[in-house]
Design a protein around this motif. Structure first.
Motif, PDB file in Angstrom:
ATOM      1  N   VAL A  71      -2.416 -12.538   5.601  1.00  0.00           N
ATOM      2  CA  VAL A  71      -1.688 -11.530   4.848  1.00  0.00           C
ATOM      3  C   VAL A  71      -1.655 -11.941   3.384  1.00  0.00           C
ATOM      4  N   TYR A  72      -2.017 -11.005   2.525  1.00  0.00           N
ATOM      5  CA  TYR A  72      -1.945 -11.198   1.079  1.00  0.00           C
ATOM      6  C   TYR A  72      -0.741 -10.413   0.583  1.00  0.00           C
ATOM      7  N   LYS A  73      -0.005 -10.997  -0.371  1.00  0.00           N
ATOM      8  CA  LYS A  73       1.193 -10.333  -0.877  1.00  0.00           C
ATOM      9  C   LYS A  73       1.195 -10.293  -2.398  1.00  0.00           C
ATOM     10  N   THR A 108       7.733  -5.807  -2.674  1.00  0.00           N
ATOM     11  CA  THR A 108       6.661  -6.629  -2.116  1.00  0.00           C
ATOM     12  C   THR A 108       5.644  -5.695  -1.488  1.00  0.00           C
ATOM     13  N   LYS A 109       4.376  -5.941  -1.761  1.00  0.00           N
ATOM     14  CA  LYS A 109       3.288  -5.179  -1.122  1.00  0.00           C
ATOM     15  C   LYS A 109       2.464  -6.172  -0.308  1.00  0.00           C
ATOM     16  N   GLU A 110       2.117  -5.777   0.917  1.00  0.00           N
ATOM     17  CA  GLU A 110       1.356  -6.648   1.804  1.00  0.00           C
ATOM     18  C   GLU A 110       0.010  -6.023   2.135  1.00  0.00           C
ATOM     19  N   PHE A 156      -0.440  -0.721   7.441  1.00  0.00           N
ATOM     20  CA  PHE A 156      -0.251  -2.139   7.700  1.00  0.00           C
ATOM     21  C   PHE A 156       0.094  -2.369   9.169  1.00  0.00           C
TER      22      PHE A 156
END
Length: 161
Positions: free
Chosen positions: A70-72, A96-98, A55
């Motif tokens: 950014v997608y989370k 949380t994953k980004e 990332f």
């Protein structure tokens, strides 16, 4: 002991990545790849560190974080469905994953939802929010003097509702 060492290693690597952001892209990439290769030996922490490094590399190459979409995927565990987002809901976040790529985001979301569907009997969805639960997972609420349901919520950010 090993887990504690891995957590310290994660913090050190994140700090080093913060420091090397002033390097040019080629130096940054070489440094990050060395860390990735070194990290392959630490299986417990490698996925988290690899994700953080990838990332950081993408943001460094693409410019400032604000210039890339950014997608989370946010996983929270609470006594209410995720779409309510009551005050302090952020404290209920488990992880949380980004992602910078919608494709990677969709793949991870599909995998995450499949795992949750295996674990929990019930599911509900509202827009970009998913709630999962099972009858036997309850906690006692002193204020209401009764057992209340525990929900496992998935929040998808960055997608159109």
């Amino acid at each position: 002991m090993v887990e504690k060492f891995q957590n310290v290693l994660i913090l050190i690597i994140k700090y080093i990545l913060f420091l090397v952001q002033s390097f040019d892209s080629n130096t940054y990439l070489v440094f990050a790849m060395i860390i990735l290769l070194f990290n392959e030996r630490w299986s417990g922490a490698s996925q988290l560190i690899r994700h953080s490094i990838e990332f950081s590399i993408r943001i460094h190459i693409n410019g400032k974080a604000g210039t890339s979409k950014v997608y989370k995927i946010i996983y929270m565990k609470a006594e209410y469905e995720p779409w309510w987002k009551f005050d302090g809901w952020e404290e209920q976040i488990v992880f949380t994953k980004e992602f910078l790529s919608e494709k990677e985001f969709q793949q991870c979301l599909a995998h995450t939802l499949a795992e949750f569907r295996k674990q929990y009997k019930y599911e509900s969805k509202k827009n970009n929010y998913f709630a999962f639960w099972k009858d036997e997972e309850r906690v006692y609420c002193e204020a209401c003097e009764d057992d209340i349901q525990v929900y496992h919520g998935i929040i998808c950010e960055g997608l159109k509702e």
